[in-house]
Design a protein around this motif. Structure first.
Motif, short mmCIF file in Angstrom:
data_model
loop_
_atom_site.label_atom_id
_atom_site.label_comp_id
_atom_site.label_asym_id
_atom_site.label_seq_id
_atom_site.Cartn_x
_atom_site.Cartn_y
_atom_site.Cartn_z
N VAL A 43 0.85 -1.21 0.00
CA VAL A 43 0.00 0.00 0.00
C VAL A 43 0.88 1.25 0.00
CG1 VAL A 43 -1.64 1.37 1.36
CG2 VAL A 43 -1.96 -1.11 1.13
N ALA A 44 1.89 1.24 0.86
CA ALA A 44 2.76 2.42 1.00
C ALA A 44 3.49 2.72 -0.31
CB ALA A 44 3.75 2.20 2.14
N ILE A 45 4.01 1.70 -0.97
CA ILE A 45 4.75 1.91 -2.21
C ILE A 45 3.81 2.39 -3.32
CG2 ILE A 45 6.04 0.75 -4.06
CD1 ILE A 45 7.40 -0.94 -1.90
N ALA A 46 2.66 1.72 -3.45
CA ALA A 46 1.71 2.10 -4.50
C ALA A 46 1.24 3.54 -4.30
CB ALA A 46 0.52 1.14 -4.49
N MET A 47 0.98 3.88 -3.06
CA MET A 47 0.48 5.22 -2.78
C MET A 47 1.57 6.28 -2.97
SD MET A 47 -1.63 6.68 0.39
CE MET A 47 -1.72 8.46 0.61
N TYR A 48 2.77 5.96 -2.54
CA TYR A 48 3.87 6.93 -2.68
C TYR A 48 4.09 7.28 -4.15
CZ TYR A 48 8.57 8.93 -2.48
OH TYR A 48 9.65 9.76 -2.61
N GLU A 49 4.12 6.26 -4.99
CA GLU A 49 4.32 6.51 -6.43
C GLU A 49 3.21 7.41 -6.97
OE1 GLU A 49 6.90 5.93 -7.93
OE2 GLU A 49 7.83 4.03 -7.38
N GLY A 50 1.98 7.14 -6.53
CA GLY A 50 0.86 7.96 -6.99
C GLY A 50 0.96 9.39 -6.50
N GLU A 51 1.37 9.49 -5.26
CA GLU A 51 1.51 10.81 -4.64
C GLU A 51 2.56 11.64 -5.39
OE1 GLU A 51 2.26 10.35 -0.44
OE2 GLU A 51 2.43 12.52 -0.17
N ILE A 52 3.69 11.00 -5.67
CA ILE A 52 4.78 11.68 -6.39
C ILE A 52 4.30 12.08 -7.78
CG2 ILE A 52 7.06 11.32 -7.45
CD1 ILE A 52 7.16 11.75 -4.42
N ASN A 53 3.57 11.18 -8.45
CA ASN A 53 3.06 11.51 -9.79
C ASN A 53 2.18 12.75 -9.75
OD1 ASN A 53 4.30 9.55 -11.24
ND2 ASN A 53 2.55 8.17 -11.33
N MET A 54 1.35 12.84 -8.71
CA MET A 54 0.45 13.99 -8.60
C MET A 54 1.23 15.29 -8.42
SD MET A 54 -2.35 12.24 -6.17
CE MET A 54 -3.69 13.37 -6.04
N VAL A 55 2.34 15.20 -7.70
CA VAL A 55 3.16 16.39 -7.48
C VAL A 55 3.93 16.76 -8.75
CG1 VAL A 55 5.01 17.41 -6.10
CG2 VAL A 55 3.35 15.90 -5.02
N ILE A 56 4.47 15.73 -9.43
CA ILE A 56 5.27 16.01 -10.63
C ILE A 56 4.39 16.53 -11.77
CG2 ILE A 56 6.66 14.97 -12.49
CD1 ILE A 56 7.67 12.89 -10.53
N HIS A 57 3.27 15.86 -11.98
CA HIS A 57 2.52 16.10 -13.22
C HIS A 57 1.24 16.90 -13.07
CE1 HIS A 57 5.14 13.27 -15.30
NE2 HIS A 57 4.95 12.40 -14.34
N ALA A 58 0.69 16.96 -11.86
CA ALA A 58 -0.69 17.44 -11.78
C ALA A 58 -0.91 18.56 -10.76
CB ALA A 58 -1.60 16.27 -11.46
N SER A 59 0.14 19.15 -10.23
CA SER A 59 0.00 20.20 -9.19
C SER A 59 -0.86 19.74 -8.01
CB SER A 59 -0.62 21.47 -9.77
OG SER A 59 -0.03 21.80 -10.98
N GLY A 60 -0.71 18.51 -7.64
CA GLY A 60 -1.40 18.02 -6.45
C GLY A 60 -2.80 17.51 -6.71
N GLY A 61 -3.50 17.23 -5.62
CA GLY A 61 -4.85 16.66 -5.72
C GLY A 61 -5.21 16.12 -4.35
N TYR A 62 -5.96 15.01 -4.34
CA TYR A 62 -6.22 14.40 -3.03
C TYR A 62 -6.08 12.89 -3.10
CZ TYR A 62 -11.00 13.02 -4.42
OH TYR A 62 -12.07 12.45 -5.04
N ALA A 63 -5.88 12.29 -1.95
CA ALA A 63 -5.78 10.83 -1.84
C ALA A 63 -6.73 10.37 -0.75
CB ALA A 63 -4.35 10.44 -1.49
N GLU A 64 -7.34 9.23 -0.99
CA GLU A 64 -8.22 8.64 0.02
C GLU A 64 -7.87 7.18 0.19
OE1 GLU A 64 -12.26 11.17 0.02
OE2 GLU A 64 -12.42 9.15 -0.81
N ARG A 100 14.41 18.88 -14.10
CA ARG A 100 14.48 19.36 -12.71
C ARG A 100 14.04 18.24 -11.74
NH1 ARG A 100 10.45 21.61 -9.52
NH2 ARG A 100 8.95 21.32 -11.19
N ILE A 101 13.03 17.50 -12.15
CA ILE A 101 12.48 16.43 -11.33
C ILE A 101 13.43 15.22 -11.33
CG2 ILE A 101 10.53 14.82 -11.12
CD1 ILE A 101 9.82 17.76 -10.58
N ARG A 102 14.02 15.00 -12.52
CA ARG A 102 14.95 13.85 -12.63
C ARG A 102 16.15 14.05 -11.71
NH1 ARG A 102 14.10 10.85 -17.88
NH2 ARG A 102 12.31 11.89 -18.79
N SER A 103 16.57 15.29 -11.58
CA SER A 103 17.75 15.55 -10.75
C SER A 103 17.46 15.24 -9.28
CB SER A 103 18.22 16.99 -10.91
OG SER A 103 17.29 17.86 -10.33
#
Lengths: 140, 109
Positions: A43-64, A100-103
């Protein structure tokens, strides 16, 4: 039957350094609930990847995150640009992350594949210019 | 072998060692965080040159035994404070990643 346990997080799209906070909190919460270690890790790994994606690509959002008796459900919702080609995005190694994100160590093109690998089901609803919602479940 | 013993055996610098008794059961080398998320196992010594706060989050989520920063890379003070709060062991060494991995591998044989 008792109501399912649910946590809601707003993911800050601006703050790259705090990205991952929600996943770390979820991990702690699931530990307190006494769930098996391997389930918590998935759960932690799946969610972390999703969270990072939201920050990199989507200017945030929400998780439930909801704990049901037989499964854990993770919903990640953003109002980002949407995913142009989901099949391509699912390929290991494919990334559209900027330099910038890759670095910072991201952009390996393993985010979505890791999410799929660590969940039992994963559904992606995405619309260009509207946003993306990803629903994952991890069975107990 | 514990994280504390690993630090001692390889003369690693201790940046933050809240759990010296943590057992090191394997190793993983990598700098791309998603790659590490996909491959590092609980109890691994994670060798990397990546040095930002996200390293702390990944180490915490993967339950690695310790992070070993290679080539004298360091975490800044603020990030080390977070590592301490999250109870993450962080060590470093002047050795480059490959040499560190070889040495850790020999110790874990």
């Amino acid at each position: 039957m008792s109501a399912p346990l649910k946590l809601h997080f707003d993911i800050d799209g601006e703050n790259f350094t705090s990205a991952g906070e929600a996943s770390v909190k979820v991990k702690k919460w699931l530990r307190q609930l006494g769930l098996p270690q391997d389930i918590i890790r998935r759960v932690a790994i799946a969610m972390y990847e999703g969270e990072i994606n939201m920050v990199i690509h989507a200017s945030g959002g929400y998780a439930e995150v909801t704990v049901f008796p037989d499964r854990i459900e993770i919903i990640l919702c953003d109002k980002g640009p949407g995913i142009k080609d989901v099949e391509l995005a699912m390929q290991a190694g494919y990334s559209t992350a900027p330099e910038r994100i890759r670095s910072l160590g991201f952009g390996a093109g393993m985010g979505l594949p890791n999410m799929k690998a660590n969940s039992d089901t994963m559904k992606i609803n995405t619309e260009i210019g509207v946003g993306t919602t990803i629903t994952m479940t991890v069975n107990m | 072998m514990t994280a504390g013993e690993l630090a001692q055996e390889l003369s690693l610098n201790i940046l933050c060692l809240p759990h010296p008794e943590r057992e090191v059961t394997g190793g993983f080398a990598g700098d791309l965080l998603s790659w590490v998320m996909g491959g590092a196992k609980e109890g691994d010594a994670w060798v990397t040159i990546m040095s930002n706060l996200n390293v702390v989050a990944v180490a915490s989520l993967c339950d690695t035994a310790c992070v070993v920063l290679a080539s004298d890379t360091v975490l800044d003070e603020k990030d080390l404070k977070t590592a301490e709060e999250k109870e993450i062991n962080v060590l470093n060494s002047p050795l480059p990643e490959f040499e560190l991995c070889v040495k850790i591998g020999e110790l874990l044989k």
